[in-house]
Scaffold this active site. Structure first.
Site, PDB file in Angstrom:
ATOM      1  N   THR A  36      25.824  19.415  20.587  1.00 18.53           N
ATOM      2  CA  THR A  36      24.954  18.230  20.523  1.00 18.53           C
ATOM      3  C   THR A  36      25.260  17.308  21.702  1.00 18.53           C
ATOM      4  O   THR A  36      24.342  16.797  22.365  1.00 18.53           O
ATOM      5  CB  THR A  36      25.156  17.480  19.186  1.00 18.53           C
ATOM      6  N   ASP A  89      28.950  11.034  21.031  1.00 20.13           N
ATOM      7  CA  ASP A  89      29.588  12.313  20.717  1.00 20.13           C
ATOM      8  C   ASP A  89      28.938  12.907  19.468  1.00 20.13           C
ATOM      9  O   ASP A  89      28.265  12.192  18.711  1.00 20.13           O
ATOM     10  CB  ASP A  89      31.096  12.072  20.475  1.00 20.13           C
ATOM     11  N   ASP A  92      31.414  16.916  13.144  1.00 17.12           N
ATOM     12  CA  ASP A  92      31.292  18.055  12.229  1.00 17.12           C
ATOM     13  C   ASP A  92      30.807  17.597  10.861  1.00 17.12           C
ATOM     14  O   ASP A  92      30.114  18.339  10.170  1.00 17.12           O
ATOM     15  CB  ASP A  92      32.636  18.780  12.129  1.00 17.12           C
ATOM     16  N   LYS A 102      35.955  15.439  13.003  1.00 19.43           N
ATOM     17  CA  LYS A 102      35.660  15.988  14.321  1.00 19.43           C
ATOM     18  C   LYS A 102      36.761  16.972  14.707  1.00 19.43           C
ATOM     19  O   LYS A 102      37.811  17.022  14.094  1.00 19.43           O
ATOM     20  CB  LYS A 102      35.588  14.867  15.367  1.00 19.43           C
ATOM     21  N   GLY A 104      35.872  20.378  15.563  1.00 12.64           N
ATOM     22  CA  GLY A 104      35.416  21.773  15.448  1.00 12.64           C
ATOM     23  C   GLY A 104      35.469  22.477  16.797  1.00 12.64           C
ATOM     24  O   GLY A 104      35.662  23.695  16.869  1.00 12.64           O
ATOM     25  N   GLU A 111      38.658  13.197  22.368  1.00 14.66           N
ATOM     26  CA  GLU A 111      37.498  12.516  21.777  1.00 14.66           C
ATOM     27  C   GLU A 111      37.917  11.223  21.087  1.00 14.66           C
ATOM     28  O   GLU A 111      37.238  10.194  21.199  1.00 14.66           O
ATOM     29  CB  GLU A 111      36.799  13.440  20.773  1.00 14.66           C
TER      30      GLU A 111
HETATM   31  C1  5RP Z   1      34.370  18.948  19.219  1.00  9.79           C
HETATM   32  C2  5RP Z   1      33.667  18.146  18.186  1.00  9.79           C
HETATM   33  C3  5RP Z   1      32.175  18.260  18.135  1.00  9.79           C
HETATM   34  O1  5RP Z   1      31.628  17.009  18.288  1.00  9.79           O
HETATM   35  C4  5RP Z   1      31.787  18.813  16.786  1.00  9.79           C
HETATM   36  O2  5RP Z   1      32.467  20.050  16.612  1.00  9.79           O
HETATM   37  C5  5RP Z   1      30.282  19.015  16.679  1.00  9.79           C
HETATM   38  O3  5RP Z   1      29.885  20.047  17.541  1.00  9.79           O
HETATM   39  P1  5RP Z   1      28.377  20.520  17.634  1.00  9.79           P
HETATM   40  O4  5RP Z   1      27.615  19.401  18.223  1.00  9.79           O
HETATM   41  O5  5RP Z   1      28.430  21.748  18.535  1.00  9.79           O
HETATM   42  O6  5RP Z   1      27.916  20.879  16.237  1.00  9.79           O
HETATM   43  O7  5RP Z   1      34.245  17.416  17.423  1.00  9.79           O
HETATM   44  O8  5RP Z   1      35.761  18.825  19.099  1.00  9.79           O
END
Ligand code: 5RP
Length: 261
Positions: A36, A89, A92, A102, A104, A111
């Site tokens: 995202t 940002d 998850d 967060k 993932g 972050e």
């Molecule tokens: C990375 C994160 C991401 O913001 C979270 O995993 C969401 O990812 P995506 O937008 O691909 O669903 O925390 O460490």
């Protein structure tokens, strides 16, 4: 818009496109990590190129830094920027208070440092990340490589006295080795199913010596923008207590999809 884009990607794009409207000339902006956030970086790159928007970006991972440079965004370190106006940002999971899970994408440490060094944090998401209670998504905890199996045992001990529905932990792997984050650490994923008291859990985990940070973001996020595949977006501002419904016109953003080819 390319026909092959999935409904999920369209929803993520819509949220990302709306979020970059909050970026103003001269701002110092934290750039998140994940699929995202990658849409947000592309949309911001488009504004920099088309409108001559003058901003600097602080990326939260090497992946994001690379994409931002490709998109023509001026990238600096947090040390250089010192403080940020806004961070955008993904997440998850987010709950009604805009507490987050967060990490993932294994970038939770940078972050969290970037988000907490910002006046404001906006989370961009599709509707699937909204939950009544955090915890269905495994909670990532970043730990030092030194003594990590001991730290894992201590995390499990802490979990045994917490209000959670599951207590299993797993080590995030890359091939046959524990994954190494951008900061040289490992990730323990905690499979909790439901977290009764996220604030208490975040504080308890941070008491463990080998824990660097958890993926619980408490009282950090100010706004969430939830995108839908048809271009509708919901903009929820937790401080103002407002909820706005708007629509993104995909046809106006064809240049960004051109970037993908
Ligand atoms: C990375 C994160 C991401 O913001 C979270 O995993 C969401 O990812 P995506 O937008 O691909 O669903 O925390 O460490």
């Amino acid at each position: 818009m390319p026909a092959e884009l999935s409904p999920m990607d369209k929803a993520k794009f819509a949220a990302a496109r709306r979020a970059v409207d909050f970026i103003e000339d001269g701002m110092r902006v934290g750039l998140g990590t994940g699929s995202t956030a990658a849409w947000m970086v592309r949309c911001l790159g488009e504004r920099v190129r088309e409108e001559g928007l003058n901003i600097i970006g602080v990326p939260t991972s090497t992946r994001t830094a690379e994409l931002a440079r490709q998109m023509g965004i001026k990238v600096v370190s947090l040390e250089e920027a010192k403080w940020l106006d806004l961070t955008i940002d993904g997440a998850d999971e987010f709950d009604p208070e805009l507490n987050l899970i967060k990490g993932g994408g294994a970038a939770l440490l940078q972050e969290k440092i970037v988000a907490t060094a910002s006046d404001r944090m906006i989370v961009i998401s599709d509707a699937s990340k909204e939950v009544a209670h955090l915890g269905a998504f495994p909670l990532p905890v970043e730990v030092t490589p030194f003594g990590w199996p001991v730290t894992r045992t201590l995390i499990e001990e802490v979990l045994s006295s917490m209000d959670v529905l599951g207590r299993e932990t797993t080590v995030r792997m890359e091939g046959d080795q524990p994954l190494v984050t951008d900061e040289g650490n490992h990730i323990i994923d905690c499979h909790l199913n439901k977290i009764g008291n996220p604030r208490q859990l975040a504080l308890a985990l941070n008491q463990i010596a080998g824990v660097v940070e958890s993926g619980l973001f408490i009282d950090i996020c100010d706004m969430v923008i939830i995108g839908d595949a048809d271009g509708r977006v919901e903009v929820r501002d937790i401080n103002a207590g407002t909820v706005a419904h708007e629509k993104i016109d995909f046809a106006e953003n064809d240049n960004i999809f051109g970037d993908l080819k």
